[in-house]
Design an enzyme around this catalytic site. Structure first.
Site, mmCIF file in Angstrom:
data_model
loop_
_atom_site.group_PDB
_atom_site.id
_atom_site.type_symbol
_atom_site.label_atom_id
_atom_site.label_comp_id
_atom_site.label_asym_id
_atom_site.label_seq_id
_atom_site.Cartn_x
_atom_site.Cartn_y
_atom_site.Cartn_z
ATOM 1 N N CYS A 131 0.933 -1.026 0.080
ATOM 2 C CA CYS A 131 0.103 -0.012 0.070
ATOM 3 C C CYS A 131 0.916 1.216 0.201
ATOM 4 O O CYS A 131 1.509 1.748 1.208
ATOM 5 C CB CYS A 131 -0.892 -0.031 1.257
ATOM 6 S SG CYS A 131 -2.087 1.566 1.112
ATOM 7 N N CYS A 134 -0.309 4.203 2.609
ATOM 8 C CA CYS A 134 0.051 4.014 3.768
ATOM 9 C C CYS A 134 1.563 4.012 4.109
ATOM 10 O O CYS A 134 2.002 4.497 5.062
ATOM 11 C CB CYS A 134 -0.374 2.641 4.218
ATOM 12 S SG CYS A 134 -2.501 2.456 4.300
#
Length: 177
Positions: A131, A134
């Site tokens: 991700c 993130c």
């Protein structure tokens, strides 16, 4: 030592992975809590039983019960948030990014350990889960609070090596069945 037992499960074709497990465990770039929290969060993020058990046993010799719980919490919460935020990035309809997530993430505010350590563990898990949003968010927090590029890189390296070790062990077990 449980890390040695893990290294014994790794076939000779993946010797580099075994050597990296050992060399990362001996580095002093991170505190022992930061390092073993990365190992433990990464193992739980991947979930290969033999790897989880062996890394958890090794981590328990260094980490407090609170830190053990926090590392597992980092794996759990990132397992959810990484998928959600990565999906927002992949979906062409940008309207989703304007909507509230409506997902409980209370552990992020009070992880039970130093917030910086938890952020580091979340970074390692976010790398495993792929991700980018993130990764950027957690890396920014780490850098904002004085963590160096080399320290952040150490967490990423641990995540990468635990991931590789987990995949190799899982495939070796599957091949032996």
């Amino acid at each position: 030592m449980s890390l040695d037992a893990l290294r014994d499960l790794i076939p000779s074709y993946a010797k580099d992975i075994s050597l990296n497990l050992s060399s990362l465990a001996n580095e002093t770039i991170l505190t022992d809590q930061q390092k073993w929290g990365c190992y433990l969060a990464s193992a739980h993020a991947i979930g290969v039983p033999q790897v989880v058990k062996l890394i958890e046993a090794q981590a328990a010799t260094v980490l407090s019960p609170e830190a053990m719980n926090a590392a597992k919490s980092a794996a759990a919460i990132m397992g959810m948030t990484n998928i959600y935020y990565r999906s927002l990035h992949l979906v062409k309809n940008q309207e989703y990014t304007t909507l509230p997530a409506k997902l409980r993430m209370n552990v992020l505010a009070n992880p039970g350990v130093d917030k910086l350590d938890f952020e580091l563990w979340a970074t390692a898990v976010s790398a495993i889960n792929g991700c980018g949003a993130c990764l950027d968010a957690h890396e920014s927090e780490l850098r904002k609070h004085g963590m160096s590029n080399v320290q952040v890189q150490a967490a990423l390296r641990i995540g990468a090596v635990v991931h590789a070790a987990s995949r190799v062990v899982a495939s070796a077990i599957a091949a032996a069945e």
